[in-house]
Design an enzyme around this catalytic site. Structure first.
Site, short mmCIF file in Angstrom:
data_model
loop_
_atom_site.label_atom_id
_atom_site.label_comp_id
_atom_site.label_asym_id
_atom_site.label_seq_id
_atom_site.Cartn_x
_atom_site.Cartn_y
_atom_site.Cartn_z
CD GLN A 74 -2.99 -0.76 2.38
OE1 GLN A 74 -3.02 -1.55 3.30
NE2 GLN A 74 -3.74 0.33 2.36
CG HIS A 75 0.33 3.50 2.40
ND1 HIS A 75 -0.96 3.96 2.57
CD2 HIS A 75 0.53 2.61 3.41
CE1 HIS A 75 -1.49 3.40 3.63
NE2 HIS A 75 -0.62 2.57 4.15
CG ASP A 227 0.19 -4.94 1.58
OD1 ASP A 227 -0.66 -4.13 1.97
OD2 ASP A 227 1.40 -4.85 1.86
#
Length: 458
Positions: A74-75, A227
């Protein structure tokens, strides 16, 4: 006999790319492959594509696969110019250089306390260094030329899906980790993006949970997801479950029917990959605590586990607070790990090993408690769950039985399950049972957790 219909799931994680090929109906593993990613917190996305190609080859190819999906870390901030070229290396979730920028974004909305409440209400989460919105503020501040070249912004799983299909799309789960998407409304908050970045670049279209993103070499491609959302799908999580994942990062997350907004910033109010919600607490330090302890003692991970189990509960007062590379929860990006209570009697390898395992688990127990949920089940997954010491001590530290599914690539499995959902007619993903689940029990040791919290200042 009719051959089974196959699906593939991709886990493009921080450390590697894993590909699993599974039966679309039963979820049974057919074959798998993996390839490493380069180290570091800033990575060229082309390395992810190269690793994907290698992992696919090692998995025996995808010629017989009907659908696939990508789950990824992520991110991460992936910036593209007008021709679709990557502007600069992607900043990953664990790159903390944007910590001051995230703090500024909060403060700009009325100060620390009011700002946190504003962001929690707006997007379900309070920005910290890992969130994309803070990384974009850092880019605008530190690399204005690259910011000016940026015409589109996406996440790691979005970029891989785009490379496959030519469609710049995402899902609500991964989008909810950007800091400029509201899980409650299902809409981007472009006003917040403009405040952070000074412009509103093109953003991926947010697809419905079982929509099709496109095709790749004749294979139907599902929306993909982050994820943690994929891991919940992979482990078969249901409302009332809390999953604790011990990977590069540590996470505790739950399936919820309503959005959350925690003004303390501890709980990220994400969406999941099914249309529900995924309140989540994340830590920067998880399995790497075990790796560091093993390296310090010059032993293998199995040897570290044996040493830990040979020492008494509480390590005779030796406490490790495992903020080895800063920390996200609590939000202490510049923190370091500390070892407390060292005496001659506990200055042994076994005591240190025990303190490392207990410190890791106490840290994660705080993450579970922060969710504010009395879980029906706690499921323990991730590479760190392979440790016998972790499995045996977790129920004592958490104060409740722990279910440990058979070690497997649950992010990749969850992505494959999403791909199978794309092929199905069902309103919910197909039922796949997590294989070989073992229930671990132990007498609770609240005194160990209480001592850890005292030392850590919780």
């Amino acid at each position: 006999m009719t051959a089974p219909r196959l699906v593939a799931g991709v886990d493009s994680s921080t450390q590697s790319c894993k590909v699993v090929v599974r039966d679309a109906v039963t979820g049974a593993l057919v074959r798998e492959g993996s390839a490493p990613h380069p180290a570091g917190t800033s990575v060229a996305p082309a390395a992810w594509w190269s690793a994907l190609e290698t992992a696919v080859e090692r998995a025996g190819g995808l010629a017989d696969v009907a659908a696939l999906s990508v789950g990824a870390q992520q991110h991460g901030m992936v910036c593209l110019d007008g021709s679709g070229e990557v502007v600069r290396d992607a900043l990953l979730w664990n790159d903390t250089r944007s910590a001051p920028d995230a703090a500024d974004l909060v403060a700009e909305k009325g100060g620390a306390e009011k700002g946190a409440a504003f962001w929690a209400e707006a997007v379900g989460s309070v920005p910290v260094a890992s969130f994309t919105v803070g990384k974009l503020r850092w880019l605008a501040r530190s690399e204005p030329a690259n910011a000016a070249r940026t015409e589109a912004v996406c996440l790691p799983h979005d970029w891989l899906t785009w490379r496959m299909t030519g469609a710049l799309v995402t899902d609500r789960g991964d989008a909810s980790g950007t800091g400029y998407f509201s899980p409650a409304t299902g809409e981007y908050r472009t006003d917040l993006l403009r405040d952070a970045f000074g412009a509103v670049p093109r953003l991926p279209e947010v697809l419905a949970p079982r929509a099709q993103a496109g095709t790749w070499n004749g294979i139907a491609v599902a929306p993909g997801t982050g994820d943690n959302m994929a891991a919940m799908l992979g482990v078969g999580g249901r409302p009332g479950d809390v999953v604790v994942s011990i990977g590069t990062s540590g996470t505790a997350f739950a399936v919820a029917s309503a959005p959350s907004a925690d003004t303390t910033g501890k709980v990220a109010g994400f969406a999941d990959a099914t249309g529900r919600y995924l309140p989540l607490v994340a830590t920067l330090n998880a399995a790497r605590v075990l790796d560091a302890a093993a390296a310090t003692l010059r032993v293998s991970l199995p040897e570290l586990s044996d040493l830990a189990l040979s020492a008494p509960s509480g390590s005779d007062g030796l406490i490790l607070v495992p903020y080895l590379e800063g920390e996200r929860t609590p939000n202490l990006p510049d923190a370091t790990g500390t070892l407390h209570g060292i005496r001659l009697a506990n200055s042994t390898a076994a005591h240190f090993a025990r303190a490392a395992v207990e410190g890791l688990l106490c840290h994660l127990a705080d993450a579970v408690d922060a969710l504010g949920i009395a879980p029906e089940r706690v499921l323990l997954i991730g590479g760190g769950a392979r440790s016998e010491a972790v499995r045996r001590l977790a129920p004592a530290i958490f104060g409740r039985p722990v279910l440990v599914p058979e070690p497997a690539e649950y992010v990749a499995i969850g992505a494959a399950r999403q791909a199978a959902w794309l092929l199905s007619e069902g309103a919910e993903p197909p039922e796949w049972e997590a294989a070989g689940t073992v229930e671990c029990t132990a007498a609770p040791t609240p005194e160990v957790l209480a001592r850890y919290r005292e030392v850590a200042g919780r």
